[in-house]
Write an enzyme that holds these catalytic residues in place. Structure first.
Site, mmCIF file in Angstrom:
data_model
loop_
_atom_site.group_PDB
_atom_site.id
_atom_site.type_symbol
_atom_site.label_atom_id
_atom_site.label_comp_id
_atom_site.label_asym_id
_atom_site.label_seq_id
_atom_site.Cartn_x
_atom_site.Cartn_y
_atom_site.Cartn_z
ATOM 1 N N GLY A 118 1.058 -1.410 0.085
ATOM 2 C CA GLY A 118 0.031 0.226 -0.145
ATOM 3 C C GLY A 118 1.002 1.251 -0.355
ATOM 4 O O GLY A 118 1.580 1.428 0.384
ATOM 5 N N GLY A 120 -0.359 4.575 0.008
ATOM 6 C CA GLY A 120 -1.259 5.512 0.568
ATOM 7 C C GLY A 120 -0.868 6.233 1.615
ATOM 8 O O GLY A 120 0.987 6.701 1.605
ATOM 9 N N LEU A 121 -1.327 7.536 2.392
ATOM 10 C CA LEU A 121 0.037 8.056 3.840
ATOM 11 C C LEU A 121 0.981 7.063 4.239
ATOM 12 O O LEU A 121 2.097 7.501 4.480
ATOM 13 C CB LEU A 121 -0.665 9.132 4.106
ATOM 14 C CG LEU A 121 -1.475 10.582 3.113
ATOM 15 C CD1 LEU A 121 -2.023 10.732 4.217
ATOM 16 C CD2 LEU A 121 0.079 11.732 2.555
ATOM 17 N N GLY A 123 1.529 4.238 3.671
ATOM 18 C CA GLY A 123 2.533 3.468 3.057
ATOM 19 C C GLY A 123 4.135 4.030 2.510
ATOM 20 O O GLY A 123 5.010 3.553 2.625
ATOM 21 N N ARG A 413 -22.779 13.471 13.559
ATOM 22 C CA ARG A 413 -22.981 13.058 12.610
ATOM 23 C C ARG A 413 -23.401 11.388 12.691
ATOM 24 O O ARG A 413 -24.255 10.827 11.690
ATOM 25 C CB ARG A 413 -21.301 12.983 11.054
ATOM 26 C CG ARG A 413 -20.300 13.031 12.092
ATOM 27 C CD ARG A 413 -19.065 11.932 11.190
ATOM 28 N NE ARG A 413 -18.172 12.929 10.749
ATOM 29 C CZ ARG A 413 -17.294 13.154 10.490
ATOM 30 N NH1 ARG A 413 -16.223 12.112 10.606
ATOM 31 N NH2 ARG A 413 -16.381 14.261 9.775
ATOM 32 N N GLU A 512 -4.938 3.399 8.235
ATOM 33 C CA GLU A 512 -6.383 2.775 8.996
ATOM 34 C C GLU A 512 -6.815 1.944 8.526
ATOM 35 O O GLU A 512 -6.793 0.697 9.055
ATOM 36 C CB GLU A 512 -7.236 3.578 7.249
ATOM 37 C CG GLU A 512 -8.736 3.395 7.458
ATOM 38 C CD GLU A 512 -9.600 3.880 6.640
ATOM 39 O OE1 GLU A 512 -8.896 3.983 5.689
ATOM 40 O OE2 GLU A 512 -10.709 3.736 6.716
ATOM 41 N N ARG A 522 -14.174 8.423 14.533
ATOM 42 C CA ARG A 522 -12.618 9.405 14.169
ATOM 43 C C ARG A 522 -12.858 10.755 14.224
ATOM 44 O O ARG A 522 -14.113 11.051 13.382
ATOM 45 C CB ARG A 522 -12.210 8.593 12.987
ATOM 46 C CG ARG A 522 -10.567 9.958 12.701
ATOM 47 C CD ARG A 522 -10.338 9.221 11.501
ATOM 48 N NE ARG A 522 -11.041 8.861 10.397
ATOM 49 C CZ ARG A 522 -11.248 10.329 9.686
ATOM 50 N NH1 ARG A 522 -10.659 11.673 9.754
ATOM 51 N NH2 ARG A 522 -11.895 10.354 8.591
#
Lengths: 724, 247
Positions: A118, A120-121, A123, A413, A512, A522
């Site tokens: 991965g 993303g941020l 990885g 939310r 995540e 979160r």
């Protein structure tokens, strides 16, 4: 309580018009994408009761303890604990751990190899940083470029305890807000560390050339976010995730050029290799499929890092990218990694609704829309297909304002989401019929346009209105928008200790994909912070303690465990290609998503969850017997890719339902029908459920095994929230 | 609405491809273009024909994974990504041709999916600031004038989709390249490597088989992020300075 304290978004209003912020006046998308209005009540730690927090409500604990809804669906294993966080004051723990973690001699690093799955941020930043340190890194991703990972779609911002505004922020306050926002279901030590390294992230990103919003003096701008009263959110218009990921991607590509990192595009991890070399089982590699040629490859290393993201796509429709999947994490789970709190998912109330059965994904709109829009449905079900402009005021039900008079449209939310679903389930939803009901509620700006003038609304929300118009073909200035909740983020994930190491030695999990920092909910602008904290600062410091014992004994493709892992992958592929059943992969995925949304979404009940488990089991059996995947393995075969992912989602979905069934409490974003206050609000049960539920794979035919990790709060006092 | 689709089918990179016609009925105007292809693929699967391969991921216009040539225009008739194009932009009875990006730097993998790894290699050649993790000074150590920060941001919004290359008669990636050069050239952090960066990245761009820029402007006309053409002016200016300094 002053009106301002009541209104958690008042701080945002006070910040208006954001005139000095780069792009803010024309860019409301970024204003508060993840504005979770009252997730964090606006109090300082000592003033809880004054700002919407009440004392814990007593729970019939004795009744609950005897009553296990999920009895028969799981077995209980030994309790577990994080053994890596040093004892002592929470603010000293990270410093101590960095000091005590063994060092690896620079000359030895090039002999040590790490696989990162991965990009993303988490990885990308981990792979880049480990490469800079001199380890040999292999990075794998299913997209055609590491820069396309779904972190790129994060809009709003990234929190950091810089206190550049001198408004009373601190590491402790960010820590406190995060623990509280997670409804006291996250580990104190991990969250404190997250807050502690947050400031370094901003420094690092600026040095990389991330173009954050700036003020006219050239310094960085901040905004307040998620109802907190301090301005600690850094942002780059409405594209913060994109800019941060490009920064991490460029750092990664720099290491590719330097030869420390090798990237493997269009490679999907399909199995974890765990080998016992005599010192116990260790994660030693992965089996991948080259998605272009179909080649099944084995990659071996001294340690494996999973940074493969969340599992929101188990719901089929979510704000995740099409390819986001749980396969890497799930294959690791089946090899012995505990999966923690799988039922913790975050649902966002302001997404563009489903327009028909063809819908492939959902798009998030900034929750800042709830600052000025009014949410309603018709009072009478027979008005639901009318033009909303023809429904007179007295026939409209502004249900949030009715049920929650003090917070109104700005309730947190999870409450906004749950009530929207309730209205639709009652038959008062609006928009097109999808399946058996209309799935949408109105978000009406008519009153705002009258009050502020069209140009002010345009300046504040123009980008969002344009996006809505582009997707729906409707003009939100003329007719009310329609919104509906959608799955957005998963707080659950693979269980990790303070070192981010899973229950399999040598398998580390970041971003995540792990469970560690957000508890049961979160906060807005905290996902980006966690991904980069893990990748840049935490993992590189903790993994060395493990790698210092390496290099581990050499293994080859011919070791029995390695061959078995490859054979397992090949067998699954051969099966999918040979069934030649009657239903497409997507039709199974869609049906699974429907089950999860109905029974394991915002409101759960014991009866519903048991129904879901039965339905999922039946669907899974049918899937293996009747799925249709055409073509061959030796070419780009997207249906084959999806078949493997859906097979794993079908197992994960059942575990999520069992986890939700056993957790008979309402907490974070989750509402259990059996755990509510007399007036129908969420009731947490700290006496019985203040623990992490870490599930061990129980085998193909066995039941999952629950290991509890008790959560101990030494620095923060546990409180119940209230929004009435 | 009912449409006639003409889609490029090519089993793999070395095979020859051809346009294949597929009529499609009952297309909803609320579908995105890619959802329309999803529906076609479900039908093809039911009929026993392999589905059409195409790339997409975020489907909200930011990851840059999708990209189709629709009726000869990169990303189709609206200025947006293919995933954000909706069927209401078409009319009943339309004939729609769908092809992959065509450029020597982007070889076809299968059907509509192409290999854009050349873009990553161009970034490898220098599209970064050389700063190791932990080596950064405080974020406020160097103020950046707002106008520079804004222009850097405008250039940095490039999603690397490759539409600029597909649209360019020369198959040039100058808009992509200029965007990265401009992003880093506008910031103080990008100054130390400014000259080597542009020389190395341009060299790699040419090696990958992308053509030169002749200021036609097709790239900016289709760019879903509306990257301005003057980033190519910045690219050329930096290239001149770098060459001059090198001499």
């Amino acid at each position: 309580m002053s009106p301002q304290e009541k209104d958690p978004m008042a701080t945002n209003e006070n910040e208006a018009p954001h005139g000095t912020a780069m792009g803010t006046s024309s860019d409301p998308v970024g204003q508060a994408e993840e504005l979770a209005p009252a997730e964090v009540a606006n109090e300082s730690p000592s003033q809880g009761a004054a700002a919407g927090v009440t004392a814990p409500v007593s729970t019939p604990a004795a009744d609950r303890a005897d009553h296990d809804d999920a009895a028969g669906y799981y077995t209980t294993g030994a309790p577990i604990a994080d053994t890596k966080a040093p004892a002592g004051p929470v603010e000293r723990r990270w410093t101590e751990r960095v000091f005590n973690a063994k060092l690896v001699n620079p000359a030895n690093r090039r002999r040590l190899s790490v696989i990162v799955v991965g990009t993303g941020l988490a990885g990308s930043s981990a792979a880049a940083t480990l490469g800079e340190a001199g380890y040999h890194v292999d990075a794998f991703f299913y997209q055609d470029s590491p820069r396309r990972a779904h972190s790129i779609a994060a809009q709003g911002g990234i929190n950091a305890a810089k206190n550049y505004k001198e408004d009373g922020d601190s590491i402790y306050r960010l820590f406190y807000d995060t623990v509280k926002g997670g409804d006291y279901r996250a580990r104190e030590s991990n969250v404190y560390r997250l807050a502690e390294v947050s400031a370094n992230i901003i420094d690092q990103c600026v040095a990389q050339g991330v173009p954050f919003a700036r003020e006219y003096g050239g310094l960085l701008d901040n905004r307040s976010f998620g109802g907190v009263q301090v301005s600690r959110t850094f942002y780059a218009r409405g594209q913060t995730g994109q800019q941060l990921l490009i920064g991490a991607y460029q750092a990664l590509e720099r290491q590719v050029a330097a030869g420390t990192v090798k990237t493997h595009a269009r490679h999907e991890m399909l199995e974890l290799v765990v080998v016992d070399d005599g010192s116990g089982p260790r994660a030693r590699g992965i089996v991948t499929r080259d998605m272009v040629t179909g080649e099944i490859e084995t990659h071996l290393a001294d340690a494996v890092v999973l940074a493969s993201g969340g599992y929101g796509n188990v719901f089929f429709l979510s704000t995740n990218a099409m390819g986001c999947n749980v396969t890497a994490a799930w294959r690791a789970h089946r090899k012995g990694a505990h999966f923690a709190n799988p039922c913790y998912t975050q649902i966002h109330p302001t997404c563009i609704p489903v327009s028909g059965e063809h819908q492939s994904k959902l798009t998030l709109m900034s929750e800042s829309l709830r600052n000025d829009g009014r949410i309603w449905v018709p009072k009478n079900a027979e008005d639901c297909d009318k033009d909303p402009r023809d429904i007179p005021e007295e026939d409209r039900d502004y249900y949030l304002e009715r049920i929650y008079p003090s917070f109104g449209n700005l309730v947190p939310r999870d409450i906004a989401s749950r009530q929207a679903k309730n209205m639709c389930d009652e038959g008062r939803g609006v928009g097109p019929m999808v399946g058996d009901q209309r799935r949408g509620v109105y978000l009406d700006f008519a009153e705002a346009i009258e009050r502020m003038g069209r140009s002010a609304v345009e300046a504040k929300y123009g980008n969002l209105f344009d996006m809505y118009a582009r997707i729906t073909g409707e003009d939100p200035y003329a007719t009310p928008m329609r919104i509906y909740p959608a799955v957005h983020y998963t707080m659950g994930g693979l269980w990790v200790d303070y070192d981010l190491q899973s229950s399999i030695p040598g398998l580390f999990v970041a971003g995540e994909a792990n469970f560690s920092d957000h508890g049961a909910n979160r906060l807005g602008a905290s996902a980006l912070m966690q991904g980069l904290a893990d990748g840049y600062f935490v993992l590189p410091n903790t993994i060395r303690d493990y790698l210092a014992d390496g290099p581990f004994p050499k293994i080859t493709d011919d070791d029995p465990e390695v061959r078995a892992a490859r054979a397992n992958v090949q067998e699954r592929i051969d099966h999918f290609l040979s069934v030649n059943g009657s239903r497409s992969v997507d039709s199974f995925h869609r049906e699974l998503g429907h089950i999860m949304w109905e029974y394991c979404g915002m409101e759960r009940s014991a009866e519903g969850l048991r129904t879901a488990i039965e339905k999922i089991r039946a669907l899974r059996e049918e899937f293996w017997r009747d799925v249709r995947v055409l073509g061959t393995n030796d070419s780009l075969n997207q249906a084959l890719e999806r078949a493997g992912r859906v097979a794993d989602f079908l197992e994960l979905g059942e575990l999520m339902c069992i986890d939700a069934l056993h957790r008979r409490e309402s907490c974070g974003g989750h509402f259990r029908a059996e755990s509510q206050t007399p007036d129908g609000e969420a009731l947490r049960d700290d006496e019985n459920f203040a623990y992490v539920a870490a599930w061990e794979w129980g085998g193909e035919t066995g039941e999952p095994i629950l290991h509890k990790e008790d959560l101990v709060y030494e620095s923060v006092e546990m409180k119940q929230r209230s929004y009435k | 609405m009912n449409l006639t689709l003409k889609i490029w089918r090519q089993p793999n990179g070395s095979a020859t491809g051809e346009m294949v016609t597929y009529p499609i009925t009952d297309v909803s105007e609320d579908m995105s273009f890619l959802e329309m292809l999803d529906v076609l693929n479900e039908r093809l699967t039911a009929e026993g024909e392999e589905p059409v391969a195409f790339d997409s991921d975020c489907r909200e216009g930011i990851c840059g994974m999708c990209g189709l040539m629709i009726n000869g225009v990169a990303h189709g008739p609206e200025v947006t990504t293919t995933c954000q194009l909706h069927m209401r932009s078409f009319s009943d009875g339309d004939v729609v041709t769908i092809e992959p990006w065509r450029a020597s730097g982007f070889p076809v993998l299968r059907d509509l999916a192409v290999d854009r790894s050349a873009f990553d290699r161009i970034i490898d050649a220098g599209g970064y600031v050389s700063v190791n993790t932990g080596a950064a000074p405080d974020a406020h150590a160097t103020p950046v004038p707002k106008e520079n920060a804004e222009r850097a941001f405008d250039a940095a919004t490039c999603i690397s989709c490759g539409a600029c290359v597909a649209a360019c008669p020369n198959g040039s990636a100058s808009l992509f390249l200029g965007a990265k050069i401009t992003h880093l050239a506008e910031l103080p952090q990008g100054q130390a490597e400014r000259h080597t960066r542009v020389l190395n990245m341009v060299h790699q761009h040419d090696l990958e088989g992308f053509g030169g820029c002749t200021n036609i402007g097709e790239c900016t006309a289709v760019c879903p992020k509306e990257i301005p053409q003057d980033v190519i002016a910045t690219l050329n200016k930096d290239m001149r300075h770098a060459l001059w300094n090198r001499v």
